[in-house]
Enzyme design. Structure first.
Site, PDB file in Angstrom:
ATOM      1  N   GLU A  34      42.162  37.845  47.615  1.00 50.16           N
ATOM      2  CA  GLU A  34      41.826  38.266  48.969  1.00 50.16           C
ATOM      3  C   GLU A  34      41.008  37.134  49.582  1.00 50.16           C
ATOM      4  OE1 GLU A  34      39.464  41.843  49.330  1.00 50.16           O
ATOM      5  OE2 GLU A  34      39.576  41.713  51.507  1.00 50.16           O
ATOM      6  N   ARG A 259      38.238  41.133  32.660  1.00 49.88           N
ATOM      7  CA  ARG A 259      37.610  40.170  33.559  1.00 49.88           C
ATOM      8  C   ARG A 259      36.803  39.165  32.755  1.00 49.88           C
ATOM      9  NH1 ARG A 259      37.360  42.172  38.687  1.00 49.88           N
ATOM     10  NH2 ARG A 259      36.032  40.705  39.756  1.00 49.88           N
ATOM     11  N   LYS A 269      32.596  37.743  44.366  1.00 49.14           N
ATOM     12  CA  LYS A 269      32.492  37.087  45.659  1.00 49.14           C
ATOM     13  C   LYS A 269      31.406  37.733  46.513  1.00 49.14           C
ATOM     14  CE  LYS A 269      36.973  37.324  46.128  1.00 49.14           C
ATOM     15  NZ  LYS A 269      38.346  37.344  46.625  1.00 49.14           N
TER      16      LYS A 269
HETATM   17  P1  ATP Z   1      35.656  39.504  43.359  1.00 43.91           P
HETATM   18  O1  ATP Z   1      35.044  40.791  42.917  1.00 43.91           O
HETATM   19  O2  ATP Z   1      34.975  38.313  42.820  1.00 43.91           O
HETATM   20  O3  ATP Z   1      35.859  39.442  44.829  1.00 43.91           O
HETATM   21  P2  ATP Z   1      38.313  40.278  43.139  1.00 43.91           P
HETATM   22  O4  ATP Z   1      38.964  40.827  41.932  1.00 43.91           O
HETATM   23  O5  ATP Z   1      38.019  41.217  44.235  1.00 43.91           O
HETATM   24  O6  ATP Z   1      37.055  39.495  42.668  1.00 43.91           O
HETATM   25  P3  ATP Z   1      40.546  38.979  44.286  1.00 43.91           P
HETATM   26  O7  ATP Z   1      40.539  37.955  45.339  1.00 43.91           O
HETATM   27  O8  ATP Z   1      41.048  40.331  44.638  1.00 43.91           O
HETATM   28  O9  ATP Z   1      39.075  39.072  43.728  1.00 43.91           O
HETATM   29  O10 ATP Z   1      41.208  38.455  42.947  1.00 43.91           O
HETATM   30  C1  ATP Z   1      42.391  37.721  42.841  1.00 43.91           C
HETATM   31  C2  ATP Z   1      42.824  37.817  41.407  1.00 43.91           C
HETATM   32  O11 ATP Z   1      41.848  37.247  40.543  1.00 43.91           O
HETATM   33  C3  ATP Z   1      43.009  39.256  40.982  1.00 43.91           C
HETATM   34  O12 ATP Z   1      44.232  39.376  40.292  1.00 43.91           O
HETATM   35  C4  ATP Z   1      41.828  39.521  40.114  1.00 43.91           C
HETATM   36  O13 ATP Z   1      42.118  40.489  39.145  1.00 43.91           O
HETATM   37  C5  ATP Z   1      41.525  38.156  39.516  1.00 43.91           C
HETATM   38  N1  ATP Z   1      40.124  38.049  39.154  1.00 43.91           N
HETATM   39  C6  ATP Z   1      39.057  38.159  39.963  1.00 43.91           C
HETATM   40  N2  ATP Z   1      37.906  38.045  39.285  1.00 43.91           N
HETATM   41  C7  ATP Z   1      38.244  37.850  37.990  1.00 43.91           C
HETATM   42  C8  ATP Z   1      37.502  37.650  36.786  1.00 43.91           C
HETATM   43  N3  ATP Z   1      36.166  37.653  36.769  1.00 43.91           N
HETATM   44  N4  ATP Z   1      38.190  37.471  35.647  1.00 43.91           N
HETATM   45  C9  ATP Z   1      39.525  37.467  35.649  1.00 43.91           C
HETATM   46  N5  ATP Z   1      40.283  37.646  36.738  1.00 43.91           N
HETATM   47  C10 ATP Z   1      39.658  37.840  37.915  1.00 43.91           C
HETATM   48 MG    MG Z   2      38.207  41.899  45.978  1.00 43.80          MG
END
Ligand code: ATP
Ligand code: MG
Length: 550
Positions: A34, A259, A269
């Site tokens: 995102e 994760r 983020k």
């Molecule tokens: P954040 O909470 O940091 O915003 P998110 O999961 O909301 O992380 P996205 O932009 O939706 O962030 O993530 C893009 C991809 O990266 C998704 O498939 C997510 O599962 C993966 N991802 C995000 N954070 C991690 C992490 N700490 N370890 C492994 N994969 C991750």
């Molecule tokens: Mg997110």
């Protein structure tokens, strides 16, 4: 990327079985961020996993921006995310935006309504929450649940046409308010939001929710294996429900993995943005942050990050990875690649009283003792040098073998020097150390006459060039970070030192990496370096207690 071999893990096994059984001829994976912030090392785990699998099985990997929430998303983030993925060494086969599918998502919602599987609800957000029930209590059905299909079609169209205020209505799936899985209790699939979108402008005033949008995006692109993090496990029944009830042709399979969490830092983020917005750090690319841009500016290489991500592997249970493991991989990568040079970070002057005044000489130095290919260089030596302040003690502690009155040490690549005297200023601070050197002990001549217990580094005061050194420590004091991380910031996470580097280092360019003798690995900072002054970020020091488990 050529010749990728993904370490065996349960996802790879599933893919191998699906190719073997003929379920798929070709796999399609995706990385779906995102654009609401900069990428971090957790994302790198997902990037490396998805792209490496795509590469190894000669499949396709899409880059897809999951841009369904116009409130938090910005073009700046889209740009940085693309840059970071490319920098990590990956090229996507296709670049997609979820917002490109808004029309199709809208039409599929109409399919749901027509099947009696979705309805327009006028409960407030609070009421919806109240009606949802709890883990132990079933939810209550919305009074709007049994509207006629015609009425729902009409209201949904009017929602789309902008006739209603934000928050006044939502479209919900009609599933089961008594389900033991709360995600299945008539989840919201569309909300009204009169908000401009970075891609579609003002074309839409209804936006799909993540749980509805994501399975459709995957299905539209023909994703075969949709890899996501563990917290979506409970959403999988809903994911499958949308794919089936929306009558998608392609059926993606969602597979969850753990994760990545690292010690002494924050990863989401949302939290990173708080650090940036509160000016606790110097932007998203602050070298103390675990963002990809921060790691790049700190001096991490794409190789080191990829190797780290491959080593931590993919599992089904969440765990906390020691940050020192990441440091291990950058040391491994730079050990033989980076030239080894000398700089003095906290300088004090050393005068060689028996060295002729006004003269100087050039000494030979290897650029990397473990890699001859990096060649050698000449370094200048003369009567006045700088050494580290901590390499001299007026009254040595036990086991201190560096300079003190009467003691002799080796100057790296040069001579033995023996301390005879030192000078203090009016305030009692030591300002100068006086030594004599022994011309017989020149490095490289095989001198065996006597031994010294210590080798220290130095720079020639005549030719040395001032430089700034930024030394970093953990941003967060606690290993395992909780929500009160803002109260847990390490106030000494950045220490700035002004010192001197050997003359040859002036040709270093932004993002060049060096090993500085005894200090560690450094990167030329791209933000603060100027024409006149190089600024170095310490990537890591040389030593660590960390050992890779075999
Ligand atoms: P954040 O909470 O940091 O915003 P998110 O999961 O909301 O992380 P996205 O932009 O939706 O962030 O993530 C893009 C991809 O990266 C998704 O498939 C997510 O599962 C993966 N991802 C995000 N954070 C991690 C992490 N700490 N370890 C492994 N994969 C991750
Ligand atoms: Mg997110």
């Amino acid at each position: 990327m050529s010749e990728v071999k993904v370490p065996q893990n349960f996802i790879k096994t599933i893919i191998e079985e699906d190719l073997e059984s003929g379920k798929h001829d070709e796999i399609i994976t995706r990385f779906p961020p995102e654009p609401n912030g900069y990428l971090h090392i957790g994302h790198a785990k997902s990037i490396v996993l998805n792209f490496d699998l795509g590469d190894e099985f000669k499949g396709i990997t899409n880059m897809r921006f999951d841009d369904t929430n116009p409130c938090k998303e910005e073009i700046e983030y889209v740009k940085s995310i693309k840059e970071d993925v490319n920098w990590l060494g990956y090229e996507w086969d296709n670049l997609f935006f979820a917002s490109d599918y808004f029309q199709e998502m809208y039409e599929r919602a109409i399919v749901l309504i027509k099947k009696g599987k979705a309805f327009v609800c006028e409960l407030t957000a609070d009421e919806i929450r109240e009606y949802r029930g709890t883990l132990t209590e079933a939810g209550k059905e919305s009074p709007y649940r049994n509207r006629s299909i015609e009425e729902n079609l009409d209201l949904f169209e009017r929602m789309k046409n902008g006739e209603f205020e934000d928050g006044s209505k939502v479209l919900r799936a009609k599933i089961d308010m008594a389900s033991s899985n709360i995600n299945m209790r008539d989840p919201v699939i569309y909300r009204i939001l009169h908000e401009s979108h970075h891609n579609t402008g003002d074309e839409w005033c209804i936006y799909p929710m993540y749980d509805y949008a994501h399975p459709l995006e995957d299905a539209i692109e023909g994703i075969t294996h949709s890899l996501c993090t563990l917290e979506f496990e409970d959403h999988r029944p809903l994911y499958n429900w949308f794919v089936e009830e929306c009558e998608m042709e392609n059926i993606p399979r969602q597979i969850e993995f753990a994760r990545l969490n690292l010690t002494n830092t924050v990863m989401s983020k949302r939290k990173l943005k708080q650090l940036v917005d509160n000016n606790i750090v110097d932007g998203w690319d602050d070298p103390r942050l675990p963002t990809i841009s921060g790691l790049r500016r700190r001096g991490y290489t794409p190789e080191s990050i990829r190797n780290f991500c491959r080593e931590i592997g993919v599992a089904k249970n969440n765990s906390l990875v020691d940050s020192q493991m990441l440091e291990y991989f950058i040391r491994e990568d730079l050990k033989n690649k980076a030239p080894r040079m000398m700089a003095v970070i906290d300088p004090i002057k050393l005068v060689i009283t028996n060295y002729p005044e006004g003269e100087s000489e050039l000494l030979d130095a290897n650029n990397n003792d473990d890699n001859e290919e990096l060649g050698s260089r000449k370094i200048s030596f003369s009567r006045e040098l700088y050494i580290e302040r901590e390499d001299f003690m007026e009254e040595p502690l036990p086991k201190y073998h560096r300079l003190y009155p009467g003691n002799e040490v080796r100057l790296k690549n040069a001579y033995f020097v023996k301390c005879n005297d030192f000078v203090k200023d009016d305030n009692g601070n030591i300002v100068e150390i006086h030594c004599t050197y022994d011309i017989e002990t020149k490095s490289g001549t095989g001198f065996k006459g006597r031994k010294v217990k210590s080798t220290i580094h130095w720079v020639d005061a005549k030719t040395a060039i001032p430089a700034e050194f930024r030394l970093y420590d953990n941003l967060i004091e606690d290993e395992d970070v909780s929500d009160d991380f803002l109260e847990n910031i390490n106030k000494d996470s950045l220490v700035i030192k002004n010192g001197f580097m050997e003359e040859g280092m002036k040709s270093l360019k932004i993002q060049d990496k060096v090993q500085l003798f005894r200090h560690g690995y450094f990167n030329v900072d791209p933000k603060f370096t100027t024409e006149d002054k190089l600024v170095f970020n310490r990537i890591v020091s040389l030593k660590s207690r960390f050992r890779l488990k075999k």
